[in-house]
Motif scaffolding. Structure first.
Motif, PDB file in Angstrom:
ATOM      1  N   ALA A  59      58.622   0.770 -42.635  1.00 25.92           N
ATOM      2  CA  ALA A  59      57.999   2.097 -42.709  1.00 25.92           C
ATOM      3  C   ALA A  59      58.100   2.810 -41.368  1.00 25.92           C
ATOM      4  CB  ALA A  59      56.540   1.952 -43.142  1.00 25.92           C
ATOM      5  N   LEU A  60      57.852   2.097 -40.269  1.00 29.37           N
ATOM      6  CA  LEU A  60      57.983   2.711 -38.943  1.00 29.37           C
ATOM      7  C   LEU A  60      59.425   3.113 -38.652  1.00 29.37           C
ATOM      8  CD1 LEU A  60      55.597   0.542 -36.744  1.00 29.37           C
ATOM      9  CD2 LEU A  60      55.341   2.943 -37.368  1.00 29.37           C
ATOM     10  N   LEU A  61      60.369   2.256 -39.013  1.00 26.50           N
ATOM     11  CA  LEU A  61      61.781   2.564 -38.818  1.00 26.50           C
ATOM     12  C   LEU A  61      62.175   3.811 -39.602  1.00 26.50           C
ATOM     13  CD1 LEU A  61      64.507   1.632 -37.582  1.00 26.50           C
ATOM     14  CD2 LEU A  61      64.865   0.355 -39.695  1.00 26.50           C
ATOM     15  N   LEU A  62      61.703   3.910 -40.823  1.00 28.43           N
ATOM     16  CA  LEU A  62      61.993   5.083 -41.638  1.00 28.43           C
ATOM     17  C   LEU A  62      61.380   6.341 -41.031  1.00 28.43           C
ATOM     18  CD1 LEU A  62      63.227   6.087 -44.341  1.00 28.43           C
ATOM     19  CD2 LEU A  62      60.973   5.734 -45.342  1.00 28.43           C
ATOM     20  N   LEU A  63      60.173   6.219 -40.503  1.00 33.43           N
ATOM     21  CA  LEU A  63      59.514   7.369 -39.879  1.00 33.43           C
ATOM     22  C   LEU A  63      60.284   7.843 -38.644  1.00 33.43           C
ATOM     23  CD1 LEU A  63      56.978   9.174 -39.969  1.00 33.43           C
ATOM     24  CD2 LEU A  63      55.912   7.558 -38.419  1.00 33.43           C
ATOM     25  N   PHE A  64      60.704   6.918 -37.790  1.00 37.93           N
ATOM     26  CA  PHE A  64      61.468   7.297 -36.597  1.00 37.93           C
ATOM     27  C   PHE A  64      62.840   7.848 -36.960  1.00 37.93           C
ATOM     28  CE2 PHE A  64      58.662   4.217 -34.221  1.00 37.93           C
ATOM     29  CZ  PHE A  64      57.988   5.210 -33.539  1.00 37.93           C
ATOM     30  N   TRP A  65      63.435   7.335 -38.040  1.00 41.26           N
ATOM     31  CA  TRP A  65      64.752   7.795 -38.460  1.00 41.26           C
ATOM     32  C   TRP A  65      64.678   9.233 -38.977  1.00 41.26           C
ATOM     33  CZ3 TRP A  65      66.950   7.477 -43.814  1.00 41.26           C
ATOM     34  CH2 TRP A  65      68.298   7.801 -43.817  1.00 41.26           C
ATOM     35  N   MET A  66      63.572   9.586 -39.639  1.00 39.91           N
ATOM     36  CA  MET A  66      63.444  10.921 -40.212  1.00 39.91           C
ATOM     37  C   MET A  66      62.769  11.914 -39.271  1.00 39.91           C
ATOM     38  SD  MET A  66      62.371   9.949 -44.087  1.00 39.91           S
ATOM     39  CE  MET A  66      62.598  11.609 -44.681  1.00 39.91           C
ATOM     40  N   GLN A  67      62.327  11.493 -38.117  1.00 35.59           N
ATOM     41  CA  GLN A  67      61.568  12.356 -37.207  1.00 35.59           C
ATOM     42  C   GLN A  67      62.312  13.625 -36.798  1.00 35.59           C
ATOM     43  OE1 GLN A  67      60.250  10.349 -33.689  1.00 35.59           O
ATOM     44  NE2 GLN A  67      58.836  11.967 -33.121  1.00 35.59           N
ATOM     45  N   PRO A  68      63.598  13.591 -36.446  1.00 35.87           N
ATOM     46  CA  PRO A  68      64.276  14.849 -36.074  1.00 35.87           C
ATOM     47  C   PRO A  68      64.302  15.865 -37.220  1.00 35.87           C
ATOM     48  CG  PRO A  68      65.576  12.973 -35.360  1.00 35.87           C
ATOM     49  CD  PRO A  68      64.473  12.438 -36.203  1.00 35.87           C
ATOM     50  N   GLY A  69      64.512  15.413 -38.430  1.00 35.69           N
ATOM     51  CA  GLY A  69      64.519  16.325 -39.575  1.00 35.69           C
ATOM     52  C   GLY A  69      63.143  16.901 -39.853  1.00 35.69           C
ATOM     53  N   ILE A  70      62.115  16.089 -39.658  1.00 36.89           N
ATOM     54  CA  ILE A  70      60.748  16.559 -39.873  1.00 36.89           C
ATOM     55  C   ILE A  70      60.399  17.632 -38.839  1.00 36.89           C
ATOM     56  CG2 ILE A  70      58.321  15.869 -39.803  1.00 36.89           C
ATOM     57  CD1 ILE A  70      59.207  13.146 -40.920  1.00 36.89           C
ATOM     58  N   LYS A  71      60.774  17.400 -37.586  1.00 36.17           N
ATOM     59  CA  LYS A  71      60.495  18.395 -36.540  1.00 36.17           C
ATOM     60  C   LYS A  71      61.209  19.710 -36.824  1.00 36.17           C
ATOM     61  CE  LYS A  71      59.373  15.537 -32.563  1.00 36.17           C
ATOM     62  NZ  LYS A  71      59.744  15.181 -31.194  1.00 36.17           N
ATOM     63  N   ALA A  72      62.461  19.638 -37.257  1.00 44.80           N
ATOM     64  CA  ALA A  72      63.214  20.858 -37.562  1.00 44.80           C
ATOM     65  C   ALA A  72      62.591  21.594 -38.752  1.00 44.80           C
ATOM     66  CB  ALA A  72      64.669  20.507 -37.854  1.00 44.80           C
ATOM     67  N   ALA A  73      62.141  20.874 -39.754  1.00 44.25           N
ATOM     68  CA  ALA A  73      61.519  21.512 -40.918  1.00 44.25           C
ATOM     69  C   ALA A  73      60.216  22.195 -40.537  1.00 44.25           C
ATOM     70  CB  ALA A  73      61.281  20.471 -42.014  1.00 44.25           C
ATOM     71  N   ILE A  74      59.433  21.577 -39.656  1.00 41.38           N
ATOM     72  CA  ILE A  74      58.185  22.187 -39.204  1.00 41.38           C
ATOM     73  C   ILE A  74      58.466  23.456 -38.408  1.00 41.38           C
ATOM     74  CG2 ILE A  74      56.200  21.858 -37.672  1.00 41.38           C
ATOM     75  CD1 ILE A  74      56.116  18.953 -38.612  1.00 41.38           C
ATOM     76  N   ALA A  75      59.500  23.409 -37.548  1.00 39.34           N
ATOM     77  CA  ALA A  75      59.851  24.597 -36.761  1.00 39.34           C
ATOM     78  C   ALA A  75      60.307  25.738 -37.663  1.00 39.34           C
ATOM     79  CB  ALA A  75      60.941  24.240 -35.759  1.00 39.34           C
ATOM     80  N   ARG A  76      61.103  25.435 -38.706  1.00 43.15           N
ATOM     81  CA  ARG A  76      61.543  26.480 -39.646  1.00 43.15           C
ATOM     82  C   ARG A  76      60.374  27.041 -40.441  1.00 43.15           C
ATOM     83  NH1 ARG A  76      65.832  22.900 -40.839  1.00 43.15           N
ATOM     84  NH2 ARG A  76      64.694  22.280 -42.703  1.00 43.15           N
ATOM     85  N   SER A  77      59.423  26.179 -40.800  1.00 42.84           N
ATOM     86  CA  SER A  77      58.302  26.659 -41.614  1.00 42.84           C
ATOM     87  C   SER A  77      57.368  27.565 -40.819  1.00 42.84           C
ATOM     88  CB  SER A  77      57.517  25.478 -42.189  1.00 42.84           C
ATOM     89  OG  SER A  77      56.815  24.806 -41.160  1.00 42.84           O
TER      90      SER A  77
END
Length: 102
Positions: free
Chosen positions: A56-74
């Motif tokens: 779960a932690l590995l998945l969270l770190f792997w998706m972190q750049p996409g999550i940050k970009a989505a938050i910035a766009r929103s």
């Protein structure tokens, strides 16, 4: 139409099939599947819980750049609350309607 005896046989076979699939899913013999005393859920061992947490932690770190970009766009887009509120209110009204029907 099925007779009562054939319905019972079909029901018993489906219960056996579900038990077999559950035992195969956890890769343990059916009689040795550990269950908790209170809830009846299948318990995982400590090392399995640690591996699941690490994944779960590995998945969270792997998706972190996409999550940050989505938050910035929103943050840059205008909010559209009616597109959320209207379907939500319709669901609530439908549930109240179903409750009132009983």
């Amino acid at each position: 139409m099925l007779s009562d005896k054939s319905r019972q046989t079909t029901f018993n076979l489906s219960q056996q099939a579900m038990s077999y699939c559950l035992a195969r899913f956890v890769r343990m013999p059916h009689s040795k599947v550990p269950h908790s005393q209170q809830s009846g859920h299948i318990m995982l061992s400590t090392w399995e819980n640690l591996i699941l947490g690490a994944l779960a932690l590995l998945l969270l770190f792997w998706m972190q750049p996409g999550i940050k970009a989505a938050i910035a766009r929103s943050k840059q887009t205008p909010s559209d609350w009616p597109s959320v509120i209207v379907p939500l209110l319709m669901v609530v009204m439908f549930v109240l309607f179903l409750i009132a029907m009983v």
